[in-house]
Design a protein around this motif. Structure first.
Motif, mmCIF file in Angstrom:
data_model
loop_
_atom_site.group_PDB
_atom_site.id
_atom_site.type_symbol
_atom_site.label_atom_id
_atom_site.label_comp_id
_atom_site.label_asym_id
_atom_site.label_seq_id
_atom_site.Cartn_x
_atom_site.Cartn_y
_atom_site.Cartn_z
ATOM 1 N N PHE A 273 0.831 -1.206 0.000
ATOM 2 C CA PHE A 273 0.000 0.000 0.000
ATOM 3 C C PHE A 273 0.868 1.261 0.000
ATOM 4 C CE2 PHE A 273 -1.924 3.371 2.606
ATOM 5 C CZ PHE A 273 -3.077 3.634 1.883
ATOM 6 N N THR A 274 1.860 1.306 0.878
ATOM 7 C CA THR A 274 2.734 2.481 0.974
ATOM 8 C C THR A 274 3.533 2.673 -0.309
ATOM 9 O OG1 THR A 274 2.939 2.074 3.355
ATOM 10 C CG2 THR A 274 4.539 3.564 2.348
ATOM 11 N N ALA A 275 4.082 1.592 -0.839
ATOM 12 C CA ALA A 275 4.889 1.686 -2.060
ATOM 13 C C ALA A 275 4.042 2.119 -3.251
ATOM 14 C CB ALA A 275 5.562 0.348 -2.339
ATOM 15 N N ASN A 276 2.889 1.496 -3.431
ATOM 16 C CA ASN A 276 2.060 1.785 -4.607
ATOM 17 C C ASN A 276 1.502 3.204 -4.580
ATOM 18 O OD1 ASN A 276 2.565 -0.784 -5.502
ATOM 19 N ND2 ASN A 276 0.549 -1.601 -5.001
ATOM 20 N N ARG A 277 1.037 3.659 -3.413
ATOM 21 C CA ARG A 277 0.504 5.019 -3.325
ATOM 22 C C ARG A 277 1.598 6.046 -3.638
ATOM 23 N NH1 ARG A 277 -4.019 6.211 0.065
ATOM 24 N NH2 ARG A 277 -3.300 8.385 -0.069
ATOM 25 N N THR A 278 2.799 5.799 -3.157
ATOM 26 C CA THR A 278 3.905 6.720 -3.421
ATOM 27 C C THR A 278 4.278 6.720 -4.903
ATOM 28 O OG1 THR A 278 4.757 6.252 -1.198
ATOM 29 C CG2 THR A 278 6.245 7.356 -2.730
ATOM 30 N N ALA A 283 4.152 9.209 -10.451
ATOM 31 C CA ALA A 283 3.895 9.043 -11.892
ATOM 32 C C ALA A 283 2.587 9.687 -12.332
ATOM 33 C CB ALA A 283 3.874 7.548 -12.233
ATOM 34 N N SER A 284 2.136 10.682 -11.602
ATOM 35 C CA SER A 284 0.844 11.294 -11.924
ATOM 36 C C SER A 284 0.833 11.937 -13.308
ATOM 37 C CB SER A 284 0.478 12.342 -10.861
ATOM 38 O OG SER A 284 1.484 13.345 -10.805
ATOM 39 N N LYS A 285 1.982 12.399 -13.794
ATOM 40 C CA LYS A 285 2.047 13.026 -15.115
ATOM 41 C C LYS A 285 2.993 12.291 -16.066
ATOM 42 C CE LYS A 285 1.097 17.636 -13.226
ATOM 43 N NZ LYS A 285 1.583 19.041 -13.116
ATOM 44 N N ALA A 286 3.447 11.132 -15.681
ATOM 45 C CA ALA A 286 4.411 10.390 -16.492
ATOM 46 C C ALA A 286 3.732 9.739 -17.695
ATOM 47 C CB ALA A 286 5.098 9.318 -15.649
ATOM 48 N N PRO A 303 -0.858 -5.817 -9.235
ATOM 49 C CA PRO A 303 -2.232 -5.679 -9.750
ATOM 50 C C PRO A 303 -2.969 -4.452 -9.237
ATOM 51 C CG PRO A 303 -1.782 -7.980 -9.265
ATOM 52 C CD PRO A 303 -0.592 -7.211 -8.794
ATOM 53 N N CYS A 304 -2.801 -4.121 -7.968
ATOM 54 C CA CYS A 304 -3.474 -2.915 -7.439
ATOM 55 C C CYS A 304 -2.909 -1.644 -8.065
ATOM 56 C CB CYS A 304 -3.335 -2.863 -5.920
ATOM 57 S SG CYS A 304 -4.414 -4.031 -5.053
ATOM 58 N N LEU A 305 -1.598 -1.626 -8.309
ATOM 59 C CA LEU A 305 -1.004 -0.465 -8.978
ATOM 60 C C LEU A 305 -1.534 -0.338 -10.405
ATOM 61 C CD1 LEU A 305 1.201 1.824 -8.950
ATOM 62 C CD2 LEU A 305 2.695 0.141 -10.032
ATOM 63 N N ILE A 306 -1.648 -1.452 -11.099
ATOM 64 C CA ILE A 306 -2.176 -1.433 -12.471
ATOM 65 C C ILE A 306 -3.595 -0.888 -12.488
ATOM 66 C CG2 ILE A 306 -2.875 -2.925 -14.388
ATOM 67 C CD1 ILE A 306 -0.487 -4.753 -13.620
ATOM 68 N N GLN A 307 -4.391 -1.302 -11.531
ATOM 69 C CA GLN A 307 -5.767 -0.789 -11.458
ATOM 70 C C GLN A 307 -5.775 0.707 -11.172
ATOM 71 O OE1 GLN A 307 -8.106 -2.198 -8.155
ATOM 72 N NE2 GLN A 307 -10.001 -2.142 -9.343
ATOM 73 N N ALA A 308 -4.892 1.164 -10.289
ATOM 74 C CA ALA A 308 -4.839 2.595 -9.967
ATOM 75 C C ALA A 308 -4.392 3.408 -11.174
ATOM 76 C CB ALA A 308 -3.887 2.820 -8.784
ATOM 77 N N LEU A 309 -3.430 2.918 -11.938
ATOM 78 C CA LEU A 309 -2.969 3.639 -13.137
ATOM 79 C C LEU A 309 -4.064 3.722 -14.194
ATOM 80 C CD1 LEU A 309 0.643 2.161 -13.548
ATOM 81 C CD2 LEU A 309 0.018 4.433 -12.690
ATOM 82 N N SER A 310 -4.906 2.712 -14.256
ATOM 83 C CA SER A 310 -5.977 2.719 -15.267
ATOM 84 C C SER A 310 -7.024 3.793 -14.985
ATOM 85 C CB SER A 310 -6.654 1.352 -15.323
ATOM 86 O OG SER A 310 -7.392 1.093 -14.134
ATOM 87 N N LYS A 311 -7.098 4.256 -13.745
ATOM 88 C CA LYS A 311 -8.097 5.259 -13.357
ATOM 89 C C LYS A 311 -7.562 6.681 -13.458
ATOM 90 C CE LYS A 311 -10.378 2.080 -10.126
ATOM 91 N NZ LYS A 311 -10.762 1.842 -8.708
ATOM 92 N N ARG A 312 -6.361 6.849 -13.946
ATOM 93 C CA ARG A 312 -5.783 8.186 -14.044
ATOM 94 C C ARG A 312 -6.570 9.040 -15.030
ATOM 95 N NH1 ARG A 312 0.540 9.204 -15.506
ATOM 96 N NH2 ARG A 312 -0.332 8.955 -17.610
ATOM 97 N N ASP A 313 -6.786 10.295 -14.703
ATOM 98 C CA ASP A 313 -7.636 11.166 -15.521
ATOM 99 C C ASP A 313 -7.095 11.319 -16.932
ATOM 100 O OD1 ASP A 313 -9.295 11.507 -13.356
ATOM 101 O OD2 ASP A 313 -8.319 13.362 -12.673
ATOM 102 N N THR A 314 -5.806 11.409 -17.057
ATOM 103 C CA THR A 314 -5.190 11.598 -18.377
ATOM 104 C C THR A 314 -4.943 10.286 -19.117
ATOM 105 O OG1 THR A 314 -2.998 11.608 -17.328
ATOM 106 C CG2 THR A 314 -4.088 13.745 -17.646
ATOM 107 N N GLY A 315 -5.413 9.199 -18.565
ATOM 108 C CA GLY A 315 -5.197 7.901 -19.186
ATOM 109 C C GLY A 315 -3.963 7.216 -18.617
ATOM 110 N N PRO A 316 -3.891 5.912 -18.706
ATOM 111 C CA PRO A 316 -2.766 5.186 -18.119
ATOM 112 C C PRO A 316 -1.480 5.403 -18.906
ATOM 113 C CG PRO A 316 -4.153 3.671 -19.348
ATOM 114 C CD PRO A 316 -4.867 5.000 -19.353
ATOM 115 N N PRO A 317 -0.350 5.429 -18.220
ATOM 116 C CA PRO A 317 0.926 5.518 -18.935
ATOM 117 C C PRO A 317 1.337 4.152 -19.462
ATOM 118 C CG PRO A 317 1.331 5.368 -16.596
ATOM 119 C CD PRO A 317 -0.169 5.368 -16.767
#
Length: 557
Positions: A273-278, A283-286, A303-317
């Motif tokens: 949790f700590t690693a993925n949130r950080t 990578a919010s704009k990467a 897998p949880c990180l992949i799911q979080a990246l998919s929800k990024r407003d600008t699209g996943p990197p």
């Protein structure tokens, strides 16, 4: 003898043919000589001119006529005679003399009944789906890795805790008539082992076994497994070889145990949790996120990180993952890390995240910067969660492989280095000191699992084997390079990381606050989350067991 001399001296085919026709006593020759003749004829038939080869074949047929008064029997007859044993010692001739048999005729040497063929084919058909069934089950259970999207863990954990407490009390009531100080017994046995007093050590081991069990309460399990390790140290042999990457557990069972474990214990989940949130914040704009995971193992963190990246407003990197793992023993040292890549690919396809994967299966001190493909402009993260303790230190090699690995992390020049390790003090070169510290540390872990996991739960047995017993066996029974588990305290890790050229990065206060809230709501009250000096600690009943921190490369002077 005259016949053999002609043959070995290289006489032509006519002389051999005449000799065979005129020497009736050839039937009295010993079988090894007959085999030698037959084999030599075959070899020469392939080396001589075509005409001479035909002559040798004719001589060979005549030789069989002398022996059996008939032409060489067909292969199916030979096979039948061999089965009923009617040929006697002549089987040695046919086994050595098989001139250029085609694949079709080779099959005729072994006859099967139709029923046998059906049984064999049926067996194959029944085995093939079994493999695919295991893969399908593993893929089905992979959904448990998405623990970040489940909100019912608190109820499940509370239920498991009540069950565990009940079973623990029953075990203690059963053993209450024979109270024993297990820690004291184990220390006495370890002292006898250290002083090479085998008679006293054997007596103490016998006493420990009388009050221990592999399926009892925490104290009984502690005594049982530590006794096994002490006995392995005395005898110098282990029932099952161990290593940092060894595991006899199927992927389905590991996923089942992981589900039960993360619902009962927050230790692993809080590291992820700590690693993925950080990483998500970084990578919010990467446009490209490259994660170099040292010790990726099964890839349960991502897998949880992949799911979080998919929800990024600008699209996943574009997600690039380089999975690095210690090589497995056997012919496929990278089998596990390759399967991890396929597993992550399935999650990326599910959440529509662009994905690239590469892997390295080598000892970390042997990896160089040239082995890694790092592109300019990408956000790079080095991740190492609970695995650096398996890299040898300076007590094994003068050029510490552990420091070499940390130097490689720095040479990568990542935007972020995420690190988590066991806060262990059982890495002393002296056996008794190491044993005492391992005893205290593992006592806390066994007590934690007894409180949160049911005694009869298979999950508990598997978790203990993978997270406690294997490392304890290494610490107690092994010395030198064979001792692969070498944990250190978080302060010792901090000195190493600073020396490698990193500086601490502050943890987001909101991440620490959210982590504390998750543990408070979903897990047992004796779990403790705290932070100090840029480290986040996880403990059980006041004892710090795990430490997490983030680092960035220090500016060059």
């Amino acid at each position: 003898m005259l016949f053999c001399q002609y043959l070995l001296m290289g006489s032509d085919s006519t002389t051999v043919l005449d000799l065979v026709a005129n020497q009736e006593t050839i039937l009295n020759l010993e079988l090894p000589i007959v085999s030698l003749v037959s084999t030599n004829l075959n070899l020469r038939a392939t080396l001589l001119r075509p005409s001479l080869s035909l002559a040798l074949q004719a001589a060979e047929r005549s030789f069989y006529e002398v022996l059996q008064d008939q032409t060489p029997p067909p292969s199916d007859q030979i096979s039948g005679d061999l089965e009923d044993g009617s040929l006697g010692n002549f089987s040695s001739i046919t086994s050595l003399h098989q001139p250029e048999v085609s694949e079709e005729s080779t099959r005729r040497y072994r006859h099967r009944d139709d029923d046998e063929d059906d049984d064999l084919e049926g067996g194959r058909k029944s085995k093939l789906p079994a493999i695919s069934t295991v893969d399908e089950l593993a893929e089905k259970f992979e959904e448990v890795l998405l623990v970040c999207q489940k909100n019912d863990q608190g109820e499940a954990t509370e239920k498991k805790t009540r069950q565990a407490k009940g079973s623990s009390n029953r075990s203690k009531q059963q053993k209450s008539d024979q109270p024993v100080d297990m820690r004291n017994l184990l220390m006495q046995c370890a002292q006898a082992v250290a002083s090479f007093d085998q008679r006293r050590a054997s007596e103490k081991l016998k006493e420990i076994r009388e009050h221990s069990s592999s399926h009892g309460d925490a104290t009984q399990r502690l005594g049982y497994h530590f006794a096994e390790a002490l006995e392995a140290r005395i005898t110098g042999t282990m029932t099952t070889p161990i290593s940092a990457t060894s595991s006899r557990t199927s992927m389905v069972d590991i996923l089942k145990a992981y589900k039960g474990f993360v619902q009962a214990c927050p230790t692993l989940i809080m590291c992820y949790f700590t690693a993925n949130r950080t990483i998500v914040e970084l990578a919010s704009k990467a446009t490209t996120l490259h994660i170099i995971d040292f010790g990726i193992l099964y890839g349960f963190q991502w897998p949880c990180l992949i799911q979080a990246l998919s929800k990024r407003d600008t699209g996943p990197p574009l997600l690039r993952v380089t999975g690095i793992e210690l090589p497995q023993s056997g012919f496929r040292p990278s089998e596990r890390v390759e399967e991890t890549g396929r597993r992550l690919k399935r999650f990326c396809d599910k959440f529509k995240v662009p994905f690239e994967y590469s892997f390295i299966a080598k000892n970390w001190e042997n990896i160089t910067l040239d082995d890694l493909v790092i592109n300019s402009g990408e956000t790079t993260v080095v991740n190492c969660i609970l695995r650096l303790q398996y890299t040898p230190d300076e007590t094994v090699s003068l050029n510490s492989p552990r420091d070499t690995a940390l130097k490689l992390f720095r040479d990568i020049n990542p935007d972020l280095f995420v690190f988590a390790e066991i806060n262990g003090t059982y890495n002393s070169p002296f056996f008794l000191t190491r044993f005492r510290e391992a005893l205290f540390h593992c006592s806390s872990l066994f007590d934690m699992y007894e409180t949160t996991l049911s005694e009869d739960d298979n999950c508990r047995t598997l978790v203990e084997r993978e997270l406690i017993i294997r490392d304890a066996m290494s610490v107690i029974a092994c010395e030198g390079s064979e001792r692969f588990a070498r944990p250190e305290t978080y302060k010792q890790w901090q000195v190493r990381i600073l020396r490698a050229g990193f500086r601490p990065a502050k943890l987001n206060k909101q991440i620490v606050k959210d982590g504390k809230e998750i543990v408070k709501q979903r897990y047992h009250k004796d779990f403790v989350i705290d932070n100090d000096n840029n480290w986040m600690f996880q403990g059980w009943k006041g004892r710090v067991l795990y430490a997490v921190s983030c680092w960035k490369p220090a500016k060059k002077q």
